[in-house]
Design an enzyme around this catalytic site. Structure first.
Site, mmCIF file in Angstrom:
data_model
loop_
_atom_site.group_PDB
_atom_site.id
_atom_site.type_symbol
_atom_site.label_atom_id
_atom_site.label_comp_id
_atom_site.label_asym_id
_atom_site.label_seq_id
_atom_site.Cartn_x
_atom_site.Cartn_y
_atom_site.Cartn_z
ATOM 1 N N HIS A 127 -17.670 -0.592 2.286
ATOM 2 C CA HIS A 127 -17.479 -0.139 0.917
ATOM 3 C C HIS A 127 -18.240 1.180 0.809
ATOM 4 O O HIS A 127 -19.153 1.440 1.609
ATOM 5 C CB HIS A 127 -18.042 -1.158 -0.086
ATOM 6 C CG HIS A 127 -17.270 -2.449 -0.097
ATOM 7 N ND1 HIS A 127 -17.829 -3.650 0.226
ATOM 8 C CD2 HIS A 127 -15.972 -2.698 -0.372
ATOM 9 C CE1 HIS A 127 -16.906 -4.603 0.145
ATOM 10 N NE2 HIS A 127 -15.765 -4.043 -0.216
ATOM 11 N N ASP A 173 -21.765 0.638 0.872
ATOM 12 C CA ASP A 173 -22.334 0.074 2.109
ATOM 13 C C ASP A 173 -22.724 1.230 3.027
ATOM 14 O O ASP A 173 -23.674 1.139 3.802
ATOM 15 C CB ASP A 173 -21.296 -0.766 2.885
ATOM 16 C CG ASP A 173 -20.870 -2.032 2.156
ATOM 17 O OD1 ASP A 173 -21.724 -2.668 1.523
ATOM 18 O OD2 ASP A 173 -19.665 -2.385 2.243
ATOM 19 N N GLU A 180 -4.985 -3.244 -0.280
ATOM 20 C CA GLU A 180 -5.278 -4.642 0.080
ATOM 21 C C GLU A 180 -4.897 -5.495 -1.122
ATOM 22 O O GLU A 180 -5.591 -5.511 -2.141
ATOM 23 C CB GLU A 180 -6.758 -4.823 0.441
ATOM 24 C CG GLU A 180 -7.052 -6.279 0.806
ATOM 25 C CD GLU A 180 -8.481 -6.542 1.242
ATOM 26 O OE1 GLU A 180 -9.223 -5.587 1.536
ATOM 27 O OE2 GLU A 180 -8.863 -7.730 1.269
ATOM 28 N N GLU A 182 -4.620 -9.427 4.014
ATOM 29 C CA GLU A 182 -5.625 -10.479 4.194
ATOM 30 C C GLU A 182 -4.954 -11.847 4.125
ATOM 31 O O GLU A 182 -4.228 -12.163 3.174
ATOM 32 C CB GLU A 182 -6.723 -10.369 3.119
ATOM 33 C CG GLU A 182 -7.654 -11.573 3.185
ATOM 34 C CD GLU A 182 -8.997 -11.412 2.518
ATOM 35 O OE1 GLU A 182 -9.530 -10.288 2.463
ATOM 36 O OE2 GLU A 182 -9.515 -12.450 2.062
ATOM 37 N N HIS A 229 -5.494 -13.906 0.878
ATOM 38 C CA HIS A 229 -4.836 -13.331 -0.298
ATOM 39 C C HIS A 229 -3.345 -13.671 -0.312
ATOM 40 O O HIS A 229 -2.780 -13.952 -1.375
ATOM 41 C CB HIS A 229 -5.006 -11.804 -0.323
ATOM 42 C CG HIS A 229 -6.431 -11.358 -0.459
ATOM 43 N ND1 HIS A 229 -6.781 -10.029 -0.479
ATOM 44 C CD2 HIS A 229 -7.587 -12.050 -0.591
ATOM 45 C CE1 HIS A 229 -8.098 -9.919 -0.614
ATOM 46 N NE2 HIS A 229 -8.604 -11.133 -0.676
ATOM 47 N N ASP A 238 -10.786 -17.523 -3.639
ATOM 48 C CA ASP A 238 -10.690 -16.871 -2.336
ATOM 49 C C ASP A 238 -11.808 -17.396 -1.441
ATOM 50 O O ASP A 238 -12.980 -17.085 -1.647
ATOM 51 C CB ASP A 238 -10.852 -15.357 -2.593
ATOM 52 C CG ASP A 238 -10.616 -14.520 -1.367
ATOM 53 O OD1 ASP A 238 -10.267 -15.081 -0.311
ATOM 54 O OD2 ASP A 238 -10.779 -13.292 -1.471
ATOM 55 N N ASP A 269 -12.245 -17.252 2.108
ATOM 56 C CA ASP A 269 -12.708 -16.480 3.277
ATOM 57 C C ASP A 269 -13.255 -17.376 4.394
ATOM 58 O O ASP A 269 -14.337 -17.112 4.949
ATOM 59 C CB ASP A 269 -13.783 -15.435 2.859
ATOM 60 C CG ASP A 269 -13.224 -14.358 1.938
ATOM 61 O OD1 ASP A 269 -12.009 -14.093 1.979
ATOM 62 O OD2 ASP A 269 -14.017 -13.765 1.175
ATOM 63 N N ASP A 273 -12.399 -10.916 7.462
ATOM 64 C CA ASP A 273 -13.104 -10.967 6.172
ATOM 65 C C ASP A 273 -13.462 -12.431 5.939
ATOM 66 O O ASP A 273 -12.750 -13.157 5.253
ATOM 67 C CB ASP A 273 -12.222 -10.399 5.042
ATOM 68 C CG ASP A 273 -13.056 -10.067 3.804
ATOM 69 O OD1 ASP A 273 -14.283 -10.300 3.838
ATOM 70 O OD2 ASP A 273 -12.488 -9.584 2.805
HETATM 71 C C1 XUL Z 1 -11.845 -9.252 -1.926
HETATM 72 C C2 XUL Z 1 -11.811 -8.682 -0.600
HETATM 73 C C3 XUL Z 1 -12.670 -7.476 -0.406
HETATM 74 C C4 XUL Z 1 -11.973 -6.386 0.298
HETATM 75 C C5 XUL Z 1 -12.746 -5.131 0.524
HETATM 76 O O1 XUL Z 1 -11.221 -10.454 -2.033
HETATM 77 O O2 XUL Z 1 -11.164 -9.191 0.293
HETATM 78 O O3 XUL Z 1 -13.770 -7.836 0.346
HETATM 79 O O4 XUL Z 1 -11.621 -6.859 1.566
HETATM 80 O O5 XUL Z 1 -13.050 -4.490 -0.615
HETATM 81 MN MN MN Z 2 -10.560 -8.587 2.267
#
Ligand code: XUL
Ligand code: MN
Length: 346
Positions: A51, A54, A175, A211, A214, A249, A251, A284
């Site tokens: 980011h 970051d 994304e 992703e 997502h 979400d 992850d 992620d």
């Molecule tokens: C949010 C997500 C974020 C993006 C990067 O759900 O996946 O971490 O990957 O901004």
């Molecule tokens: Mn992501």
């Protein structure tokens, strides 16, 4: 036609977390940014995702300070032999972006989002990446009537155009995510983002990062979404992980919830030579809150291991058998064959 790419992997500093969630505080000692970056190679990764804040400590400081810190980050990356994969402007935490960035009703919020995006591009140039990832987190609505949806699309395209014109080399990767934090996000799926891409001033420089979690939240299949994007030659990164049903979400570790779904993603990436143009296999994934300090990176290592093990399975799939089962329309047998491959019993 099988893929030849030697996959290389990336993750972002936020994937090593201190365990805070929406219902509870940190449970692990914080690890500073430089330490996290020093872990990347050790854990078997080559790329770092950033980011904007970051890569530098803050973007709400004088420009000289941003430039100075970005140059320091570049030195750290070079010393570690790491590649910066992308920079993503974090447009969802700042008080100015409470109601969104590019599509906010307040012109001051929109200007902040554009200004912050230009800063993200500056940072990307300094650290040596041409990829800007846009997760349009708050571009959407809680209350349907709160925004003009048609105008929102126009504003989004105008924002992407601004970035493409600000820098003639940069690429924009959307994304997509259907909800969370918003009830309805404006760009919920790959198809939505690609249709926006073709409306911009330079569609060749606009693509997507898909992703896993997502797409599942959108009720879609990640491998099919990836195939669709690769047909458009627009799959420029992925965020592999896993997701248990339709909830927040999660992850989770790649393949942890549905190994066949993970196999399908590795299959489609391998078959279509993902990575041949330098794309990274990005992860992620989030460490479980129950993990202790000393084991809060195993989710990254394990996700990569699952990918590499599934890659071996993918390579061993008998292509002739696959073609015959497709041709004879014997999909029951095809399904069972793939299951036996995954179980190591084929
Ligand atoms: C949010 C997500 C974020 C993006 C990067 O759900 O996946 O971490 O990957 O901004
Ligand atoms: Mn992501």
């Amino acid at each position: 036609m099988a893929g030849k790419a030697a996959f290389r992997f990336s993750f972002g500093p936020w994937n090593i977390s201190d365990g805070a969630d929406v219902f509870g505080p940190e449970v692990r000692k914080p690890i500073d940014k430089t330490k996290k970056i020093a872990l990347v190679k050790k854990l078997g990764f080559e790329g770092v995702q950033f980011h904007d804040d970051d890569a530098v400590s803050s973007v709400d400081v004088p420009h000289d300070q941003i430039v100075k810190e970005a140059k320091e980050m570049k030195k750290i990356l070079d010393a570690e032999g790491l590649v910066p994969e992308f920079v993503a402007p974090r447009l969802w935490e700042h008080p100015n972006t409470i109601d969104g960035g590019y599509t906010a009703n307040d012109p001051k919020a929109r200007e902040y989002a554009l200004e912050r995006s230009r800063k993200a591009i500056d940072i990307a140039n300094i650290i040596g990446s041409r990829n800007i990832v846009l997760w349009p987190a708050r571009e959407g609505v809680y209350v349907n009537e709160s925004k003009d949806h048609k105008v929102a699309s126009e504003r989004f395209v105008a924002a992407v155009n601004m970035m493409l014109e600000y820098d003639k080399n940069i690429r924009i990767l959307g994304e997509m995510k259907p909800n969370e934090p918003m009830d309805h996000a404006y760009l919920p799926t790959t198809g939505h983002f690609l249709s926006i891409c073709y409306k911009t001033v330079d569609p060749k420089r606009v693509g997507v990062l898909i992703e896993t979690a997502h797409t599942i939240l959108a009720g879609l299949d990640p491998a099919i979404e990836m195939g669709f994007a690769m047909y458009h030659e627009k799959l420029w990164s992925v965020h592999l992980n896993d997701q248990n049903g339709l909830k927040f979400d999660e992850d989770r570790v790649f393949g942890a919830m549905n190994l066949k779904r993970a196999f399908d993603q590795v299959f489609v990436l391998y078959e279509n030579d993902f990575g041949a143009n330098g794309e990274f296999v990005g992860l992620d994934v989030k460490s479980l809150r129950t993990q202790k300090d000393d084991a809060a990176t195993s989710h990254l290592v394990n996700s990569k291991k699952v990918f590499m093990d599934l890659l071996e399975v993918v390579k061993k799939v008998d292509r002739k058998k696959l073609a015959d089962l497709r041709a004879s329309r014997n999909y029951e047998e095809l399904e069972y064959y793939i299951i036996t491959c995954i179980m190591g019993r084929a």
